[in-house]
Structures are given as C-alpha cells and as structure tokens.
Design a protein around this motif. Structure first.
Motif, mmCIF file in Angstrom:
data_model
loop_
_atom_site.group_PDB
_atom_site.id
_atom_site.type_symbol
_atom_site.label_atom_id
_atom_site.label_comp_id
_atom_site.label_asym_id
_atom_site.label_seq_id
_atom_site.Cartn_x
_atom_site.Cartn_y
_atom_site.Cartn_z
ATOM 1 N N SER A 159 0.835 -1.191 0.000
ATOM 2 C CA SER A 159 0.000 0.000 0.000
ATOM 3 C C SER A 159 0.876 1.249 0.000
ATOM 4 N N GLU A 170 0.396 5.488 0.237
ATOM 5 C CA GLU A 170 -0.596 6.509 0.574
ATOM 6 C C GLU A 170 0.101 7.850 0.788
ATOM 7 N N LYS A 199 -4.615 6.931 -2.165
ATOM 8 C CA LYS A 199 -4.084 5.662 -1.687
ATOM 9 C C LYS A 199 -4.195 4.627 -2.793
ATOM 10 N N GLU A 228 -3.392 0.256 -3.456
ATOM 11 C CA GLU A 228 -3.046 -1.006 -2.811
ATOM 12 C C GLU A 228 -3.088 -2.145 -3.826
ATOM 13 N N TRP A 235 -4.598 -3.753 -8.813
ATOM 14 C CA TRP A 235 -4.546 -2.814 -7.706
ATOM 15 C C TRP A 235 -5.815 -1.968 -7.683
#
Length: 103
Positions: free
Chosen positions: A48, A50, A55, A57, A89
C-alpha cells in the motif's frame, strides 16, 4: 601470477584426483526461481502506498513468470533474474477542495 605448482590450491581442480570444486571456489549455480516467486508475491500482495493525494493497494498478483538463480564465482555472489509480473490494484483519490484545483 604464481609459478607452476605454487598457486592457490583452491584454483587447482584439474590436478585433483577427484576433480572436486573445493569450497565451491570455481563456480556453483543454484536455482532460486521457486523461492523468488513466493517472495515476490508475498512482498507485493497487500503493498500500500498513501499520501495526501490518495491511496493505492495491490490486491492480487495474477502473473509471476520468469526465473532466478544464485551463482558463486570465486567467493562472490552473483544474482541473475528476469521476471514478468502482472498485478491488480485499487486506488482512491482523496478529494480536493475547489481552491486547490488549478486550471
């Protein structure tokens, strides 16, 4: 350069009766494909990133094709690898206020 018969005994393989690669001095190669594949998947899955903009992931590693090997040449480790990875993702962009949007 050493004179004949005065060299490092680790270098002399052809003169040994058993032709042993003493202490893996000359060259060894080990396949690291399975270990590397598992390690790449475990490192990427759930990764992840951010910041203030949003964000992202990694949710799935769907393709992990390639190979890896570890070589030892005269006491030095050499790594060879070639991988083709495909990951899925998800991402979310953080909302910006009107004053922050530049036109």
């Amino acid at each position: 350069m050493a004179k004949w018969g005065e060299g490092d005994p680790r270098w002399i393989v052809e003169e040994r009766a058993d032709a042993t690669n003493v202490n893996n001095w000359h060259w060894t190669e080990r396949d690291a494909t399975n270990w590397s594949s598992d390690k790449l998947k475990s490192l990427l899955l759930g990764l992840s990133v951010e910041n203030e903009e949003g964000k992202c992931e990694v949710t799935e590693v769907s393709k992990c094709e390639g190979e890896a090997s570890i070589n030892n040449r005269k006491g030095k480790l050499i790594f060879f690898y070639e991988w083709n990875l495909k990951a899925t993702w998800t991402g979310k962009k953080t909302g910006l206020s009107r004053s922050e949007v530049q036109e």
